[in-house]
Design an enzyme around this catalytic site. Structure first.
Site, PDB file in Angstrom:
ATOM      1  N   ARG A   1       0.956  -1.357  -0.030  1.00  0.00           N
ATOM      2  CA  ARG A   1      -0.093  -0.008   0.072  1.00  0.00           C
ATOM      3  C   ARG A   1       1.059   1.329  -0.003  1.00  0.00           C
ATOM      4  NH1 ARG A   1      -2.510   0.256   6.290  1.00  0.00           N
ATOM      5  NH2 ARG A   1      -0.889   1.585   7.037  1.00  0.00           N
TER       6      ARG A   1
ATOM      7  N   ASN B   1      -5.175   7.954   3.582  1.00  0.00           N
ATOM      8  CA  ASN B   1      -5.059   7.384   4.664  1.00  0.00           C
ATOM      9  C   ASN B   1      -3.290   7.212   5.184  1.00  0.00           C
ATOM     10  OD1 ASN B   1      -5.820   5.142   6.938  1.00  0.00           O
ATOM     11  ND2 ASN B   1      -4.395   4.279   6.177  1.00  0.00           N
ATOM     12  N   GLU B   2      -3.082   7.752   6.135  1.00  0.00           N
ATOM     13  CA  GLU B   2      -1.869   7.996   6.772  1.00  0.00           C
ATOM     14  C   GLU B   2      -0.712   8.197   5.675  1.00  0.00           C
ATOM     15  OE1 GLU B   2      -1.945   4.635  10.486  1.00  0.00           O
ATOM     16  OE2 GLU B   2      -1.143   3.884   8.629  1.00  0.00           O
TER      17      GLU B   2
ATOM     18  N   GLU C   1      -7.777   5.770  14.760  1.00  0.00           N
ATOM     19  CA  GLU C   1      -7.580   4.221  14.672  1.00  0.00           C
ATOM     20  C   GLU C   1      -6.866   3.973  16.207  1.00  0.00           C
ATOM     21  OE1 GLU C   1      -5.017   2.650  11.917  1.00  0.00           O
ATOM     22  OE2 GLU C   1      -6.111   3.671  10.096  1.00  0.00           O
TER      23      GLU C   1
ATOM     24  N   TRP D   1       2.517  -5.711  13.707  1.00  0.00           N
ATOM     25  CA  TRP D   1       3.754  -5.271  13.004  1.00  0.00           C
ATOM     26  C   TRP D   1       5.091  -5.145  13.992  1.00  0.00           C
ATOM     27  CZ3 TRP D   1       4.091  -0.813  15.712  1.00  0.00           C
ATOM     28  CH2 TRP D   1       2.871  -0.139  16.123  1.00  0.00           C
TER      29      TRP D   1
ATOM     30  N   GLU E   1      -2.635  -7.860   7.129  1.00  0.00           N
ATOM     31  CA  GLU E   1      -2.868  -7.392   8.502  1.00  0.00           C
ATOM     32  C   GLU E   1      -3.987  -8.467   9.209  1.00  0.00           C
ATOM     33  OE1 GLU E   1      -2.163  -2.990   8.765  1.00  0.00           O
ATOM     34  OE2 GLU E   1      -4.044  -3.394   7.703  1.00  0.00           O
ATOM     35  N   LYS E   2      -4.050  -9.585   8.745  1.00  0.00           N
ATOM     36  CA  LYS E   2      -5.025 -10.770   9.061  1.00  0.00           C
ATOM     37  C   LYS E   2      -4.777 -11.027  10.806  1.00  0.00           C
ATOM     38  CE  LYS E   2      -2.390 -14.731   7.339  1.00  0.00           C
ATOM     39  NZ  LYS E   2      -1.419 -13.763   6.603  1.00  0.00           N
ATOM     40  N   PHE E   3      -3.557 -10.783  11.285  1.00  0.00           N
ATOM     41  CA  PHE E   3      -3.201 -10.947  12.852  1.00  0.00           C
ATOM     42  C   PHE E   3      -3.228  -9.470  13.637  1.00  0.00           C
ATOM     43  CE2 PHE E   3      -1.155 -14.684  10.976  1.00  0.00           C
ATOM     44  CZ  PHE E   3      -1.826 -15.473  11.541  1.00  0.00           C
ATOM     45  N   HIS E   4      -3.714  -8.497  12.816  1.00  0.00           N
ATOM     46  CA  HIS E   4      -3.941  -7.250  13.555  1.00  0.00           C
ATOM     47  C   HIS E   4      -5.414  -7.364  14.089  1.00  0.00           C
ATOM     48  CE1 HIS E   4      -4.923  -2.848  14.436  1.00  0.00           C
ATOM     49  NE2 HIS E   4      -3.810  -2.553  13.901  1.00  0.00           N
TER      50      HIS E   4
END
Length: 655
Positions: free
Chosen positions: A114, A152-153, A305, A313, A353-356
């Site tokens: 991204r 975004n960011e 957020e 991360w 980001e599936k573990f975020h």
């Protein structure tokens, strides 16, 4: 212009990024049921949806978003609608390689992650404007729309040829002539004089140290180019919906944006905040970011957020212990937030980001994460009517400036161990642990309303900033400054004598003979404390008082802490307990007092309007003295003279 109150309508906004395109449509109705059970009243849609909205160049697929906007409105949930421009679709980079950023080694950064866009690319900007125009035209009148979220960011650097061309135009606008640029950059050093604008490039990889003034301007240019991208999209949605507020989320204390300048261009200032739950200073880091964001907003702000549980991360990603999510969320409200939101609503099953964590974790509705989110939603509903749009007045301002940070962090400096954010944190932590609440300010801001102004470190100061500090002290204010302040001007040119002569006179420094950086773990012994990181060989004037002196070594007997009238100079970084004691003493002398006296060390007290927030950052219950009668809005209990806060407990007390 519209502000956050336009979107909140007297409520604390509660929700987060919602990415329903990752899920079958039948999941959407289940999401709405869970949102309503958790008192969610706001979702952010579309942040990473560009390829879904524009699957091929020029195509538009809005049907899925139409159904979502209608679904949210049907159930009374407002939408913060994002422009999707932070993550271009693969077709864009494939068709238009000029839209891809280039790193300082000349390597292209490809799609597949991204933020893979060149802020300077005319092609990227054209596509970004087109999709933003169509979003604004289609949804500007939709009743679910409460706010626009641009990109975004923003965090893209670019050293490409197209960025170099824009850099040259930016430099021509700043300096006008090559003679002025050569003077500002000090190009007489190392035979770097430029005779043609075409010779100037972005500061790519070099054999040895790069020109620090060029690097400083490149930092300024990067912030300005990203800001141009933001304002272009902002202006499009403003034309379509002039009464709908616009924001873009900052990353906390990120080096790439001059957030003071950016904040002035936003209707709502928002930030993403992810303290490490295992960090003993996590709560103080949160407080610093919250104080800074509130100060940039000059009032209520948006926590865009945070994580309901672990992130993905860090080297090791720890979950939040029971109660910590609630505690840190209410800490943000105490320090001015009128919106408490998360990344993201439902935890992803695929992707990077599936573990975020999400507000609904992989454990689902019965999981602890969602159950704690429900409790927080209920708590926010209890206090919404009493806290929104209320302001906090503080007696202390900490000065921070991105240009000073950029200039002080370059190669070729005296100590690689002097880290601007770390020094800033050390001074803020000393005040926070003394229960002294603070604002942040730019060194050129009006400081007249503060009893104490604190300068942890500002290596670079403009002439206007120096004049401002002098005027503040002449007007009766108390100023305390750390080392390496006022060393350079805005071109990173060292001031005569190693510190601006006006500041030397202010602090009572006759001569700054030498800087003496310290090795890690090497102390500087002083009267009553140990210094760390840095020391300085200073000769004082007769009018100045040495409040502490170095003991032993090359600096034996020379001043370590100097005071002249109401101006203090600290030429080292005292160990944490000593810095805390010193700043508490100076604050008391300036008339700045803690919110409450006698607070236990782990308890934070913050006033917002007429409400008193008490936050227990410890894992054990603690009793806090609160003289008088109060009511706790969270429990509706009457409180007389004292209150017990459980592990990670919070109370919100009325007068």
């Amino acid at each position: 212009m519209p502000g956050l109150s336009t979107a909140t309508n007297g409520r604390i906004l509660f929700g987060g990024d919602y990415n329903p395109e990752q899920w079958p449509e039948e999941t959407w109705h289940e999401d709405v049921r869970l949102m309503k059970d958790a008192a969610v009243n706001s979702v952010t849609l579309g942040v990473f949806s560009w390829s879904k909205l524009e699957p091929t160049a020029g195509a538009r697929e809005f049907g899925w978003l139409d159904r979502l906007m209608d679904l949210m409105h049907e159930h009374g949930i407002g939408v913060v609608l994002a422009t999707p421009t932070s993550s271009p679709p693969p077709w864009m980079g494939h068709l238009h390689p000029d839209t891809l950023p280039v790193d300082q080694d000349g390597r292209t950064e490809w799609w597949g992650g991204r933020q893979h866009f060149s802020h300077s690319s005319a092609t990227y900007r054209r596509y970004a404007a087109a999709v933003t125009e169509d979003l604004a035209a289609r949804y500007g009148g939709h009743p679910a729309l409460t706010m626009w979220h641009i990109n975004n960011e923003y965090c893209t650097y670019d050293w490409s040829d197209e960025a170099a061309a824009r850099f040259r135009r930016w430099l021509q606008g700043r300096y006008g002539t090559l003679d002025a640029l050569n003077e500002a950059w000090g190009t007489a050093f190392w035979s770097q004089g430029y005779g043609d604008w075409a010779e100037i490039h972005t500061p790519r990889h070099a054999h040895y140290l790069k020109n620090p003034s060029q690097v400083l301007d490149f930092r300024r240019f990067t912030s300005d180019m990203l800001l141009e991208c933001y304002t272009a999209e902002r202006d499009i949605v403003r034309r379509a919906t002039p009464h709908t507020p616009v924001t873009s989320n900052f990353m906390p204390l990120w080096a790439g944006q001059d957030a003071w300048r950016w904040a002035a261009e936003e209707d709502v200032v928002s930030v993403d905040l992810y303290p490490d739950p295992r960090d003993p200073a996590g709560a103080q880091h949160g407080a610093l970011v919250q104080d800074m964001t509130r100060s940039q907003a000059r009032g209520p702000w948006m926590l865009m957020e945070q994580a309901a549980g672990p992130v993905n991360w860090r080297g090791v990603n720890h979950p939040k212990p029971r109660g910590l999510n609630r505690l840190w969320s209410l800490q943000a409200v105490a320090r001015g937030a009128d919106a408490v939101c998360y990344f993201q609503w439902r935890q992803s099953r695929q992707g990077a980001e599936k573990f975020h964590s999400g507000m609904v974790s992989h454990a689902g509705e019965e999981g602890r994460t969602y159950q704690e989110v429900k409790q927080l939603g209920a708590d926010l509903a209890k206090i919404s009517g009493r806290v929104t749009d209320r302001h906090t007045v503080n007696d202390i301002a900490i000065l921070h400036d991105w240009h000073a940070w950029w200039a002080s962090s370059q190669d070729g400096r005296l100590s690689a161990h002097v880290d601007h954010p770390a020094v800033l944190h050390a001074w803020h932590r000393a005040l926070w642990e003394s229960h002294l609440t603070t604002d942040f300010a730019h060194p050129e801001h009006d400081l007249g309303g503060y009893k104490l102004v604190v300068v942890p470190q500002l290596y670079l100061l403009t002439d206007a900033a120096v004049d401002n500090l002098l005027a503040y002290v002449r007007g009766g204010g108390t100023l305390v400054s750390g080392f390496l302040t006022g060393v350079a001007d805005e071109d990173d040119r060292v001031r005569p004598g190693g510190m601006d002569p006006r500041l030397r006179d202010l602090f009572g420094i006759r001569t700054l003979h030498e800087w003496w950086p310290l090795e890690p773990g090497e102390p500087a012994e002083c009267d009553g404390f140990r210094g760390t990181l840095w020391s300085e060989e200073i000769e004082k004037t007769e009018e100045a008082v040495a409040e502490a002196s170095y003991k032993g070594g090359e600096l034996d007997g020379l001043p370590a802490v100097l005071r002249k009238g109401r101006a203090w100079y600290v030429s080292t970084l005292p160990e944490p307990e000593s810095l805390r004691a010193l700043l508490a003493r100076i604050a008391a002398g300036a008339g700045a007092a803690p919110v409450l006296d006698g607070l236990p060390g782990q308890v934070e007290a913050v006033r917002r309007g007429d409400l008193l927030f008490l936050l227990n950052h410890g894992r054990e219950a603690v009793t806090v003295e609160v003289p008088g009668s109060h009511r706790d809005l969270l429990t509706d209990a009457e409180v007389s003279d004292e209150i017990t806060l459980g592990r990670h407990g919070v109370a919100v007390l009325t007068p």
